[in-house]
Design an enzyme around this catalytic site. Structure first.
Site, mmCIF file in Angstrom:
data_model
loop_
_atom_site.group_PDB
_atom_site.id
_atom_site.type_symbol
_atom_site.label_atom_id
_atom_site.label_comp_id
_atom_site.label_asym_id
_atom_site.label_seq_id
_atom_site.Cartn_x
_atom_site.Cartn_y
_atom_site.Cartn_z
ATOM 1 N N SER A 30 1.488 -0.849 0.096
ATOM 2 C CA SER A 30 0.244 -0.007 -0.014
ATOM 3 C C SER A 30 0.838 1.233 0.289
ATOM 4 C CB SER A 30 -0.599 0.237 1.473
ATOM 5 O OG SER A 30 -1.143 1.312 1.947
ATOM 6 N N HIS A 55 -1.498 -1.477 -4.222
ATOM 7 C CA HIS A 55 -2.034 -0.680 -3.421
ATOM 8 C C HIS A 55 -2.005 0.483 -3.340
ATOM 9 C CE1 HIS A 55 -6.189 -1.970 -1.080
ATOM 10 N NE2 HIS A 55 -5.921 -0.774 -0.710
ATOM 11 N N ASP A 57 -4.675 3.177 -2.448
ATOM 12 C CA ASP A 57 -5.301 4.314 -1.397
ATOM 13 C C ASP A 57 -6.608 5.367 -1.289
ATOM 14 O OD1 ASP A 57 -6.128 1.434 0.827
ATOM 15 O OD2 ASP A 57 -4.177 2.316 0.637
ATOM 16 N N MET A 59 -8.856 9.081 -0.632
ATOM 17 C CA MET A 59 -9.152 9.128 0.575
ATOM 18 C C MET A 59 -9.568 10.099 0.061
ATOM 19 S SD MET A 59 -7.202 8.105 3.160
ATOM 20 C CE MET A 59 -6.551 6.583 3.829
ATOM 21 N N HIS A 88 -8.173 1.001 -4.323
ATOM 22 C CA HIS A 88 -9.448 1.271 -3.307
ATOM 23 C C HIS A 88 -9.589 2.432 -3.092
ATOM 24 C CE1 HIS A 88 -9.433 0.301 1.368
ATOM 25 N NE2 HIS A 88 -10.917 0.299 0.698
ATOM 26 N N MET A 90 -12.063 4.718 -1.252
ATOM 27 C CA MET A 90 -12.935 5.268 -0.187
ATOM 28 C C MET A 90 -13.075 6.471 -0.424
ATOM 29 S SD MET A 90 -9.482 3.510 2.098
ATOM 30 C CE MET A 90 -8.118 3.277 0.724
ATOM 31 N N MET A 159 -11.754 -5.558 4.990
ATOM 32 C CA MET A 159 -10.789 -4.504 6.186
ATOM 33 C C MET A 159 -10.395 -5.249 7.799
ATOM 34 S SD MET A 159 -10.719 -1.899 3.732
ATOM 35 C CE MET A 159 -9.366 -1.194 5.230
ATOM 36 N N ASP A 193 -6.991 -5.697 4.142
ATOM 37 C CA ASP A 193 -6.418 -4.745 4.514
ATOM 38 C C ASP A 193 -6.636 -4.180 5.389
ATOM 39 O OD1 ASP A 193 -5.513 -2.047 3.616
ATOM 40 O OD2 ASP A 193 -6.953 -1.487 2.003
HETATM 41 C C1 DX5 Z 1 -6.743 1.738 5.667
HETATM 42 C C2 DX5 Z 1 -6.004 1.481 3.913
HETATM 43 C C3 DX5 Z 1 -5.045 0.783 4.033
HETATM 44 C C4 DX5 Z 1 -3.601 1.152 4.613
HETATM 45 C C5 DX5 Z 1 -2.976 -0.085 5.272
HETATM 46 O O1 DX5 Z 1 -7.339 2.984 5.581
HETATM 47 O O2 DX5 Z 1 -7.460 0.957 3.128
HETATM 48 O O3 DX5 Z 1 -4.652 -0.059 2.493
HETATM 49 O O4 DX5 Z 1 -2.957 2.161 3.798
HETATM 50 O O5 DX5 Z 1 -1.936 0.314 6.138
HETATM 51 P P1 DX5 Z 1 -1.049 -0.466 7.130
HETATM 52 O O6 DX5 Z 1 -0.535 -1.889 6.500
HETATM 53 O O7 DX5 Z 1 -0.289 0.499 7.420
HETATM 54 O O8 DX5 Z 1 -2.160 -0.973 8.235
HETATM 55 ZN ZN ZN Z 2 -6.523 0.171 1.061
#
Ligand code: DX5
Ligand code: ZN
Length: 243
Positions: A30, A55, A57, A59, A88, A90, A159, A193
Site C-alpha cells: 500500500s 495497492h 488508497d 481517500m 481502493h 474509499m 477491511m 487490508d
Molecule cells: C487503510 C488503507 C490501507 C492502509 C494499510 O485505510 O485502506 O490500505 O494503507 O496500511 P497499514 O498496513 O499501515 O495498516
Molecule cells: Zn487500502
C-alpha cells in the site's frame, strides 16, 4: 511483473485476477505508507522486492476522515510501472469517478459496500470497463451486506481496520469474515487490508486471504524484499493449515 505480459493496463479483468490467484499468497504494497517525495524510487524498490501488484488508497475526506491522492497520481504511477494497480476507492460517490480511475490505469477497482445503496450496477460497470471489480466492507459491517453482490465481483477486500489511516492494529473480526467467504466462495479472490505484519499474516492466510495489503509494516523496513519473502512464507504456512 508477470512473465510474458507486456502491458497490464490492457489486460482483461479476468486475466489480472487469474494471475493474482496463481501468485497467491502475496503481499500488495500500500503506497500510502511510502515516501511520496521518492514515489518512483519506492515503486522500483517494491518491484525489485518481488511485489506483483500495487495497492493504491484513494481517500476523499468524506467517506473516510482523511485525504490521500487522486487521479493524476494514479496516472503518474501507471507511467512508471507495469504492475497491476489495485485501486481502493474509499470515497462517497464512487460512480462519479470509476471511469476516470480506469482511464488513469486502474486494473482492479474496489468500491465500498457502505458507500452505495446497491453496488451491483456499479460493479458491472467496472467489469464492462475492463477492470476487475472489487467490493470492500469495514470491520463493523456484517458480511450479509454483500448478499447479492458476490456474483458481480472478482474480489472481496476485507477491511481489518477502519479505513482512513495506515498504521492501525489488525482487528480479528476480519478473520471470521475471511473464513466464511472462503468457505462459501472457494474461488473468489480474497484480500485483507489493515494491520498486516509478521504477527498477523499467518492467521489472515489461514482464514483464507490470498492478498495481504501491507503499508506501514512494509515501508518501515530497510529491506522490502526480505519482508515480502517473510510475509509470503508465513502466509504459505497459514494456507497449508487452512481447513
Ligand atoms: C487503510 C488503507 C490501507 C492502509 C494499510 O485505510 O485502506 O490500505 O494503507 O496500511 P497499514 O498496513 O499501515 O495498516
Ligand atoms: Zn487500502
Amino acid at each position: 511483473m508477470f512473465p510474458g505480459v507486456p502491458d497490464t493496463a490492457s489486460m482483461s479483468s479476468l486475466r489480472v485476477v487469474d494471475d493474482l490467484h496463481v501468485a497467491a499468497p502475496l503481499v500488495a504494497p500500500s503506497l500510502l505508507a511510502c515516501d511520496f517525495a521518492r514515489l518512483g524510487d519506492e515503486i522500483r524498490r517494491v518491484e525489485e522486492a518481488g511485489a506483483k501488484v500495487l495497492h493504491l488508497d484513494i481517500m476523499d475526506g468524506h467517506f473516510v476522515p482523511n485525504l490521500s491522492f487522486g487521479i493524476p497520481v494514479v496516472k503518474a504511477i501507471r507511467r512508471v510501472t507495469k504492475l497491476p494497480l489495485d485501486v481502493h476507492l474509499m470515497i462517497s460517490e464512487p460512480a462519479r469517478y470509476v471511469r476516470q480511475f480506469r482511464e488513469a490505469g486502474a486494473d482492479l477497482l474496489t468500491i465500498h459496500v457502505e458507500a452505495v445503496p446497491d453496488p451491483r450496477a456499479l460493479l458491472d460497470e467496472i467489469r464492462t470497463s475492463g477492470a476487475a471489480a472489487g467490493i470492500s466492507l469495514n470491520p463493523p459491517t456484517p458480511l450479509e451486506k454483500l448478499d447479492g453482490c458476490l456474483d458481480h465481483c472478482d474480489l472481496v477486500l476485507v477491511m481489518s481496520v477502519m479505513p482512513g489511516f495506515g498504521g492501525q492494529e489488525f482487528q480479528p473480526v476480519a478473520l471470521e469474515k475471511l473464513r466464511r467467504l472462503r468457505k462459501s466462495h472457494p474461488n473468489l479472490l480474497l484480500s485483507v487490508d489493515g494491520g498486516l505484519n509478521r504477527d498477523t499474516a499467518g492467521a489472515a492466510a489461514e482464514a483464507g486471504a490470498d492478498v495481504m495489503v501491507a503499508g506501514s509494516a512494509l515501508f518501515s523496513q530497510n529491506d522490502y524484499g526480505r519482508f515480502i519473502q517473510e510475509m509470503t512464507g508465513l502466509a504459505r504456512v497459514g494456507k497449508e493449515v487452512q481447513v
